[in-house]
Scaffold this motif. Sequence first.
Motif, PDB file in Angstrom:
ATOM      1  N   ILE A 160       0.831  -0.988  -0.227  1.00 46.06           N
ATOM      2  CA  ILE A 160      -0.107   0.063  -1.010  1.00 46.06           C
ATOM      3  C   ILE A 160       0.914   1.266  -0.013  1.00 46.06           C
ATOM      4  O   ILE A 160       1.687   1.536   0.660  1.00 46.06           O
ATOM      5  CB  ILE A 160      -0.913   0.279   1.243  1.00 46.06           C
ATOM      6  CG1 ILE A 160      -1.841  -0.884   1.018  1.00 46.06           C
ATOM      7  CG2 ILE A 160      -2.021   1.789   0.976  1.00 46.06           C
ATOM      8  CD1 ILE A 160      -2.628  -1.077   1.708  1.00 46.06           C
ATOM      9  N   LEU A 161       0.711   1.866  -0.624  1.00 42.02           N
ATOM     10  CA  LEU A 161       1.227   3.425  -1.773  1.00 42.02           C
ATOM     11  C   LEU A 161       0.158   4.522  -0.935  1.00 42.02           C
ATOM     12  O   LEU A 161      -0.471   4.982  -1.126  1.00 42.02           O
ATOM     13  CB  LEU A 161       2.190   3.374  -2.192  1.00 42.02           C
ATOM     14  CG  LEU A 161       2.939   2.222  -3.470  1.00 42.02           C
ATOM     15  CD1 LEU A 161       2.868   2.052  -4.595  1.00 42.02           C
ATOM     16  CD2 LEU A 161       4.336   2.065  -2.069  1.00 42.02           C
ATOM     17  N   ASP A 162       1.245   5.234  -0.138  1.00 44.57           N
ATOM     18  CA  ASP A 162       0.645   6.490   0.221  1.00 44.57           C
ATOM     19  C   ASP A 162       0.732   7.788  -1.227  1.00 44.57           C
ATOM     20  O   ASP A 162       1.286   8.934  -1.004  1.00 44.57           O
ATOM     21  CB  ASP A 162       1.083   7.067   1.280  1.00 44.57           C
ATOM     22  CG  ASP A 162       0.778   6.578   2.848  1.00 44.57           C
ATOM     23  OD1 ASP A 162      -0.011   5.787   2.427  1.00 44.57           O
ATOM     24  OD2 ASP A 162       1.623   6.895   3.774  1.00 44.57           O
ATOM     25  N   LEU A 163       1.007   7.536  -2.501  1.00 44.13           N
ATOM     26  CA  LEU A 163       0.593   8.066  -3.439  1.00 44.13           C
ATOM     27  C   LEU A 163      -0.784   8.257  -4.147  1.00 44.13           C
ATOM     28  O   LEU A 163      -1.614   7.059  -3.429  1.00 44.13           O
ATOM     29  CB  LEU A 163       1.402   8.180  -4.244  1.00 44.13           C
ATOM     30  CG  LEU A 163       2.732   7.728  -4.620  1.00 44.13           C
ATOM     31  CD1 LEU A 163       4.207   7.671  -5.187  1.00 44.13           C
ATOM     32  CD2 LEU A 163       2.678   9.606  -3.563  1.00 44.13           C
ATOM     33  N   GLY A 174      12.036  -1.749  -6.703  1.00 42.95           N
ATOM     34  CA  GLY A 174      11.306  -0.880  -7.919  1.00 42.95           C
ATOM     35  C   GLY A 174      10.231  -0.385  -7.092  1.00 42.95           C
ATOM     36  O   GLY A 174      10.384   0.789  -7.747  1.00 42.95           O
ATOM     37  N   LEU A 175      10.023  -0.660  -5.859  1.00 44.28           N
ATOM     38  CA  LEU A 175       8.942   0.045  -4.968  1.00 44.28           C
ATOM     39  C   LEU A 175       9.484   1.667  -4.582  1.00 44.28           C
ATOM     40  O   LEU A 175       8.673   2.081  -4.485  1.00 44.28           O
ATOM     41  CB  LEU A 175       8.044  -0.675  -4.090  1.00 44.28           C
ATOM     42  CG  LEU A 175       7.871  -2.337  -4.291  1.00 44.28           C
ATOM     43  CD1 LEU A 175       7.641  -3.159  -3.359  1.00 44.28           C
ATOM     44  CD2 LEU A 175       5.937  -2.086  -5.424  1.00 44.28           C
ATOM     45  N   GLY A 176      10.778   1.228  -3.928  1.00 45.71           N
ATOM     46  CA  GLY A 176      11.094   2.146  -3.350  1.00 45.71           C
ATOM     47  C   GLY A 176      11.288   3.100  -3.805  1.00 45.71           C
ATOM     48  O   GLY A 176      11.578   4.710  -3.282  1.00 45.71           O
ATOM     49  N   ASP A 192       5.628   6.523   1.577  1.00 42.48           N
ATOM     50  CA  ASP A 192       5.979   5.503   2.193  1.00 42.48           C
ATOM     51  C   ASP A 192       4.552   4.519   1.840  1.00 42.48           C
ATOM     52  O   ASP A 192       4.162   4.623   1.262  1.00 42.48           O
ATOM     53  CB  ASP A 192       5.039   5.775   3.753  1.00 42.48           C
ATOM     54  CG  ASP A 192       5.734   7.168   4.388  1.00 42.48           C
ATOM     55  OD1 ASP A 192       6.298   7.717   4.578  1.00 42.48           O
ATOM     56  OD2 ASP A 192       4.545   8.292   5.289  1.00 42.48           O
ATOM     57  N   ILE A 193       5.405   3.328   2.162  1.00 44.09           N
ATOM     58  CA  ILE A 193       5.023   1.781   2.189  1.00 44.09           C
ATOM     59  C   ILE A 193       4.398   0.587   2.970  1.00 44.09           C
ATOM     60  O   ILE A 193       5.683   0.942   4.371  1.00 44.09           O
ATOM     61  CB  ILE A 193       5.918   1.528   1.101  1.00 44.09           C
ATOM     62  CG1 ILE A 193       7.053   2.406   0.046  1.00 44.09           C
ATOM     63  CG2 ILE A 193       5.986  -0.349   1.039  1.00 44.09           C
ATOM     64  CD1 ILE A 193       8.036   1.241  -0.370  1.00 44.09           C
ATOM     65  N   GLN A 194       3.614   0.941   3.286  1.00 46.92           N
ATOM     66  CA  GLN A 194       3.136  -0.890   4.053  1.00 46.92           C
ATOM     67  C   GLN A 194       3.145  -1.765   3.403  1.00 46.92           C
ATOM     68  O   GLN A 194       2.178  -2.215   2.568  1.00 46.92           O
ATOM     69  CB  GLN A 194       1.562  -0.480   4.334  1.00 46.92           C
ATOM     70  CG  GLN A 194       1.045  -1.637   5.388  1.00 46.92           C
ATOM     71  CD  GLN A 194      -0.450  -1.383   5.245  1.00 46.92           C
ATOM     72  OE1 GLN A 194      -0.482   0.029   5.520  1.00 46.92           O
ATOM     73  NE2 GLN A 194      -1.098  -2.449   5.947  1.00 46.92           N
ATOM     74  N   VAL A 195       4.029  -3.128   3.511  1.00 42.59           N
ATOM     75  CA  VAL A 195       4.255  -3.769   2.195  1.00 42.59           C
ATOM     76  C   VAL A 195       2.365  -4.973   2.766  1.00 42.59           C
ATOM     77  O   VAL A 195       2.198  -5.294   4.346  1.00 42.59           O
ATOM     78  CB  VAL A 195       5.326  -4.696   3.272  1.00 42.59           C
ATOM     79  CG1 VAL A 195       5.867  -6.016   2.955  1.00 42.59           C
ATOM     80  CG2 VAL A 195       6.220  -4.073   2.917  1.00 42.59           C
TER      81      VAL A 195
END
Length: 351
Positions: free
Chosen positions: A266-269, A306-308, A313-316
């Motif tokens: 889940i991305l905060d974008l 690639g996700l970085g 902020d990233i939630q796996v």
Amino acid sequence: MPKTSARLLTLLSLLQARRDWPGQALAERLEVSPRTVRRDVDRLRELGYPVAATKGPDGGYRLDAGTELPPLLFDDDQAVALAVALQTVTSTGAGIQEAAARALNTVRQVMPARLRHRVDALRVTAVGRAGTGPDPEADSRVLMTLGAAVQAREVLRFDYTRASVPGASGASGAPGALGADRDTAEVRRAEPHHLVTWGGRWYLVAWDLDRDDWRTFRVDRITPRTPTGPRFTPRELPGGEVAAFVADRFQGSDGSGGRPCTGEVILDLPASVVSAYTRDGVVEELGPDRCRLVLGAWSWPGLAAGLGRFDADIQVVGPTELKDAFALLARRYAAAATDGPAGTSAPPLSR
């Protein structure tokens, strides 16, 4: 003096090649008087070409945009380039594939036989979206040679220049390091199957006779040898679809149709932002500034890296292997920032 019809075509070609032309310069190029140039310009206007007269000491002419599209004139190289571009329009994602196909058919119908032969020999499949980086250009003569061999079903012999540093791309088609030294060449023999574009580069899909397997070769690293070899009966490409085959190879497919490492985050974008920079992932909107992304890659560290790139902020969500990959990269990046050695206590990440 050339005949009027031929002179008009030459005049139109000159006006298309350069924005402003002094009247005297056009007269000299056409070997006619300025008065004849003025009459020819009037004839072009009658045919629908918006030729504007420019004021000044010498006076001149300019081909402006009009309200309707008049007949166009292309030289040989422009016509072939246009045909290739229309074939690769699917990689833009613009939704104009059907219109491009009709335009290609229209252009091909009015081509002289010599150009139709060149265009028919250069059949191209566009896979994935256009690249954004400065990729090496493929030589048009090499493209024509490869396209002719594909059409004629003739074995190719060529020198293939490979990257000499670890991790650079080779015949398998895996993306390599930018700026790698390419000083290792070897002679290859292959049955050419198709020309494709991927990420702004040209590739040849072929059956490698020495490796007894399918390979993708970068065209900018191919130097064909002459003559070509004997004719061959085409083999069946795995899966039958060249686009799917190439996409699987570049995505590190394990042969099941997908990529070996697929994760969910889940991305905060906003979903619209993530979709614009996601080639093959599935994006689900969760709110105005939040989305879910399911994406695959050839390795867990590669997927995490690639996700970085989204700088958010990233939630796996899962799986555990992706979380472990993020932890490994975090240690490596932290060590790189302090010029210290990366930790080695992390468990190995299996594919």
